[in-house]
Design an enzyme around this catalytic site. Structure first.
Site, PDB file in Angstrom:
ATOM      1  N   LYS A  82      52.160  39.043  39.460  1.00 16.41           N
ATOM      2  CA  LYS A  82      52.877  40.238  39.928  1.00 16.41           C
ATOM      3  C   LYS A  82      53.037  40.173  41.453  1.00 16.41           C
ATOM      4  O   LYS A  82      54.121  40.350  41.982  1.00 16.41           O
ATOM      5  CB  LYS A  82      52.080  41.479  39.510  1.00 16.41           C
ATOM      6  CG  LYS A  82      52.688  42.775  39.940  1.00 16.41           C
ATOM      7  CD  LYS A  82      51.943  43.943  39.314  1.00 16.41           C
ATOM      8  CE  LYS A  82      52.323  45.241  40.005  1.00 16.41           C
ATOM      9  NZ  LYS A  82      51.722  46.415  39.418  1.00 16.41           N
ATOM     10  N   GLU A 129      43.572  32.688  42.971  1.00 15.52           N
ATOM     11  CA  GLU A 129      43.363  31.716  41.889  1.00 15.52           C
ATOM     12  C   GLU A 129      44.703  31.159  41.396  1.00 15.52           C
ATOM     13  O   GLU A 129      44.878  29.953  41.239  1.00 15.52           O
ATOM     14  CB  GLU A 129      42.641  32.381  40.701  1.00 15.52           C
ATOM     15  CG  GLU A 129      41.223  32.824  40.971  1.00 15.52           C
ATOM     16  CD  GLU A 129      41.144  34.261  41.470  1.00 15.52           C
ATOM     17  OE1 GLU A 129      42.089  34.733  42.139  1.00 15.52           O
ATOM     18  OE2 GLU A 129      40.117  34.906  41.207  1.00 15.52           O
ATOM     19  N   GLY A 140      49.648  45.385  36.112  1.00 16.09           N
ATOM     20  CA  GLY A 140      49.372  44.008  35.658  1.00 16.09           C
ATOM     21  C   GLY A 140      48.863  43.950  34.232  1.00 16.09           C
ATOM     22  O   GLY A 140      49.358  43.193  33.399  1.00 16.09           O
ATOM     23  N   ARG A 141      47.873  44.806  33.906  1.00 15.68           N
ATOM     24  CA  ARG A 141      47.270  44.734  32.571  1.00 15.68           C
ATOM     25  C   ARG A 141      48.129  45.401  31.504  1.00 15.68           C
ATOM     26  O   ARG A 141      47.749  45.447  30.340  1.00 15.68           O
ATOM     27  CB  ARG A 141      45.849  45.317  32.608  1.00 15.68           C
ATOM     28  CG  ARG A 141      45.735  46.687  33.212  1.00 15.68           C
ATOM     29  CD  ARG A 141      44.297  47.055  33.528  1.00 15.68           C
ATOM     30  NE  ARG A 141      44.176  48.311  34.271  1.00 15.68           N
ATOM     31  CZ  ARG A 141      44.232  48.412  35.597  1.00 15.68           C
ATOM     32  NH1 ARG A 141      44.434  47.324  36.329  1.00 15.68           N
ATOM     33  NH2 ARG A 141      44.099  49.575  36.191  1.00 15.68           N
ATOM     34  N   GLU A 163      39.257  47.546  33.251  1.00 12.52           N
ATOM     35  CA  GLU A 163      39.859  47.610  34.589  1.00 12.52           C
ATOM     36  C   GLU A 163      40.516  48.980  34.796  1.00 12.52           C
ATOM     37  O   GLU A 163      40.630  49.460  35.916  1.00 12.52           O
ATOM     38  CB  GLU A 163      40.883  46.478  34.775  1.00 12.52           C
ATOM     39  CG  GLU A 163      41.157  46.152  36.232  1.00 12.52           C
ATOM     40  CD  GLU A 163      41.895  44.829  36.435  1.00 12.52           C
ATOM     41  OE1 GLU A 163      41.252  43.808  36.688  1.00 12.52           O
ATOM     42  OE2 GLU A 163      43.140  44.820  36.349  1.00 12.52           O
ATOM     43  N   HIS A 169      27.199  36.854  11.779  1.00 11.10           N
ATOM     44  CA  HIS A 169      26.097  35.890  11.849  1.00 11.10           C
ATOM     45  C   HIS A 169      25.620  35.719  13.278  1.00 11.10           C
ATOM     46  O   HIS A 169      25.064  34.691  13.635  1.00 11.10           O
ATOM     47  CB  HIS A 169      26.551  34.558  11.246  1.00 11.10           C
ATOM     48  CG  HIS A 169      26.865  34.709   9.792  1.00 11.10           C
ATOM     49  ND1 HIS A 169      25.893  34.622   8.810  1.00 11.10           N
ATOM     50  CD2 HIS A 169      28.023  35.031   9.160  1.00 11.10           C
ATOM     51  CE1 HIS A 169      26.457  34.841   7.630  1.00 11.10           C
ATOM     52  NE2 HIS A 169      27.737  35.100   7.812  1.00 11.10           N
ATOM     53  N   LYS A 173      38.144  40.454  45.792  1.00  9.14           N
ATOM     54  CA  LYS A 173      39.063  39.413  46.288  1.00  9.14           C
ATOM     55  C   LYS A 173      38.886  39.247  47.797  1.00  9.14           C
ATOM     56  O   LYS A 173      38.848  38.147  48.316  1.00  9.14           O
ATOM     57  CB  LYS A 173      40.523  39.801  46.011  1.00  9.14           C
ATOM     58  CG  LYS A 173      40.942  39.753  44.552  1.00  9.14           C
ATOM     59  CD  LYS A 173      42.430  40.074  44.441  1.00  9.14           C
ATOM     60  CE  LYS A 173      42.886  40.281  43.018  1.00  9.14           C
ATOM     61  NZ  LYS A 173      44.282  40.680  42.904  1.00  9.14           N
TER      62      LYS A 173
HETATM   63  O1  F6P Z   1      42.115  41.415  38.474  1.00 17.07           O
HETATM   64  C1  F6P Z   1      42.791  42.142  39.433  1.00 17.07           C
HETATM   65  C2  F6P Z   1      44.249  41.991  39.274  1.00 17.07           C
HETATM   66  O2  F6P Z   1      44.840  42.658  40.324  1.00 17.07           O
HETATM   67  C3  F6P Z   1      44.730  42.491  37.921  1.00 17.07           C
HETATM   68  O3  F6P Z   1      44.943  43.849  37.895  1.00 17.07           O
HETATM   69  C4  F6P Z   1      45.931  41.653  37.719  1.00 17.07           C
HETATM   70  O4  F6P Z   1      46.325  41.666  36.388  1.00 17.07           O
HETATM   71  C5  F6P Z   1      45.427  40.310  38.200  1.00 17.07           C
HETATM   72  O5  F6P Z   1      44.639  40.635  39.329  1.00 17.07           O
HETATM   73  C6  F6P Z   1      46.485  39.311  38.559  1.00 17.07           C
HETATM   74  O6  F6P Z   1      47.326  39.784  39.561  1.00 17.07           O
HETATM   75  P1  F6P Z   1      48.726  39.121  39.843  1.00 17.07           P
HETATM   76  O7  F6P Z   1      49.560  39.256  38.625  1.00 17.07           O
HETATM   77  O8  F6P Z   1      49.289  39.851  41.019  1.00 17.07           O
HETATM   78  O9  F6P Z   1      48.487  37.665  40.177  1.00 17.07           O
END
Ligand code: F6P
Length: 532
Positions: free
Chosen positions: A208, A214, A269-270, A355, A386, A500
């Site tokens: 987003k 990462e 995002g979620r 979240e 199990h 972050k």
């Molecule tokens: O985990 C934090 C977050 O901001 C989430 O809400 C989001 O889905 C994820 O990082 C990834 O963010 P982006 O889509 O901006 O890379």
């Protein structure tokens, strides 16, 4: 603006406390003396049956909980979300994942702009693109057909598409394989790239913000690997696609905005799997099926918006869960799909729920004195049986659980489905009834099961894209209802943002090789150990 009602100060909350004093020693075995219970507490919505009768509730509990929802202005909040009000107030954003699957012709305004034409344009672009890739019209730079899709993203830009592509594998293309790179641990990228032919691979950089550390680290490493193979920057346009809200950063990465599928800050995002973030899904199952999933979600949106609380599935599921969290004091909920295709569903719901509702400050900015979002966890049945079911049956905690299963399997082999169903029913019945000392021949106390463990049974006719869309929307709206009643902001995630920032600071310190005194002695000791 959302109203700011402290739920604890409502009349309903006080009544629920009194009611809890009566209910806390009631056993479901006794409630089931009433044979009407299944009829009273189960709900059918199209192809999904939801049985809530195996809960420690009575009609009075239901009415008091509905009273609480009303006092917390739930209806008004639902209307505000659907109409595009900026209910994500801490980020000053609207919350419009429901608009992504809205196929009506009505406009929805954000800042005086109708956003529906934007959504329709991206849908169209996704259809054209996924058709072109699937038919072989879109090819790699050497003319080979695309056989591998790699989604590079994390959190909401990973978990939704990963869950759905697994859940709908039955409908997936046999010619296209989908992989996900989310972890910044170099192992994931190494293991995935090992098996890929770069000439047949399409990389979707899903972010987003297009700034997530990462994802961007993984994206740049993949780009480097790709260019090491092609030695030509021009080849990027046939193999790299961006799914993002951030045009500038996409261009900076070197992706032509023609290869960018846009979404907007009013999609959390979620909650983004029905947006451009779902492109891997459309490529894998085909755009028509992607829309079938949207229409399933959309039918739940209509149900949620228009049905009275008495029969409103997401509302009732949310309220029953509040009953346990805030009155019985439970702190986790299990999601147990008796459907191997849904094996990533608990992980997806973990982010969606935790979240969103993992918050401890109310909408006034005050620290809460009541519990909010539970720990969500789970594994497919019967594997869980199990493993951790022992603790659910005989441990000291109450863990409400959702059991999900298909009436008809997608893969019928011998007696497998009958065995699966009998386990589903056996477990939910045992959790409800338990087994008393009188039921045990040798009178061993270790074989006693207290029972009275709440479950919801969710049975769908068959796992189709449409059904999956409904299940997703049911849980999304359940989370929303709870956030409204708990008087929190469900659509921000400042806790993660802070994590972050800290990681970035430490990374700079590691680059400089200097460890500031300001760290605690544990962090300093660990840094010394790692850098030594
Ligand atoms: O985990 C934090 C977050 O901001 C989430 O809400 C989001 O889905 C994820 O990082 C990834 O963010 P982006 O889509 O901006 O890379």
């Amino acid at each position: 603006m959302l109203s700011k009602v402290d739920p604890v100060k409502t009349k309903s909350w006080q009544k629920l406390l009194d009611h809890f004093a009566e209910m806390k020693s009631v056993h479901m075995r006794d409630l089931f003396a009433n044979d009407q219970r299944f009829n009273d507490f189960s709900f059918q919505f199209e192809d999904i049956l939801i049985d809530c009768s195996k809960n420690i509730i009575t009609e009075k509990t239901k009415q008091l909980l509905i009273g609480l929802a009303k006092e917390c202005n739930l209806k008004d909040s639902i209307d505000k979300m659907f109409s595009g009000e900026k209910i994500n107030e801490t980020e000053n954003r609207a919350v419009l994942h429901t608009a992504l699957r809205n196929f009506s012709h009505d406009p929805i305004y954000v800042d005086d702009q109708d956003i529906m034409p934007l959504i329709r344009d991206v849908r169209k672009k996704m259809r054209i693109f996924s058709d072109a890739v699937r038919s072989g019209e879109w090819r790699g730079y050497t003319g080979k057909k695309i056989k591998n899709i790699v989604n590079i993203g994390i959190g909401g830009s990973h978990l939704g598409p990963a869950m759905v592509t697994e859940a709908l594998k039955f409908y997936g293309s046999e010619d296209i394989k989908v992989d996900f790179i989310s972890n910044v641990d170099g192992t994931e990228i190494t293991e995935i790239l090992k098996n890929l032919d770069h000439e047949e691979t399409l990389f979707l950089i899903a972010s987003k913000t297009f700034t997530t550390q990462e994802t961007m680290t993984n994206a740049y490493s993949v780009r480097e690997w790709f260019l090491r193979n092609t030695r030509d920057e021009n080849t990027i346009k046939k193999h790299f696609i961006a799914l993002s809200t951030n045009k500038e950063k996409v261009e900076e990465f070197g992706i032509d905005t023609e290869n960018m599928f846009e979404f907007w800050d009013f999609i959390g995002g979620r909650y983004s799997l029905f947006s451009a973030i779902g492109l891997s899904i459309a490529l894998y199952i085909g755009y028509d099926r992607f829309e079938e999933m949207m229409s399933g979600a959309s039918s739940i949106d209509e149900h949620f918006k228009n049905t009275d609380f008495e029969n409103n599935i997401p509302v009732l599921l949310a309220l029953i869960s509040i009953w346990y969290i805030n009155f019985f004091g439970t702190d986790s909920e299990a999601v147990l799909p008796y459907d191997q295709y849904l094996h990533r569903f608990p992980a997806y719901l973990q982010q969606a729920n935790m979240e969103s509702n993992g918050k401890s400050v109310d909408r006034e900015g005050k620290t809460l004195n009541y519990s909010t979002g539970p720990v969500i966890w789970g594994e497919p049945g019967t594997n869980g049986q199990h493993s951790f079911y022992q603790l659910i049956h005989q441990g000291t905690r109450m863990i409400p659980a959702d059991f999900l299963v298909a009436k008809e399997p997608l893969n019928r082999i011998n007696k497998h489905h009958k065995i699966l169903l009998s386990n589903f029913l056996g477990q939910t019945e045992a959790l409800m009834k338990g087994r008393t000392i009188d039921d045990i021949k040798d009178g061993t106390p270790y074989k006693v099961f207290s029972g009275n463990h709440p479950t919801n049974s969710i049975i769908y006719d068959k796992l189709t894209p449409n059904t999956l869309g409904k299940l997703i929307a049911i849980y999304e709206h359940k989370i929303f209802v709870q956030g409204i009643i708990w008087n929190i902001y469900s659509f921000d995630q400042w806790g993660v943002e802070y994590g972050k920032q800290l990681a970035n600071i430490i990374q700079n310190e590691m680059n400089d090789g200097k460890i500031p005194e300001s760290h605690d002695c544990s962090t300093k000791g660990l840094l010394n150990h790692l850098m030594g």
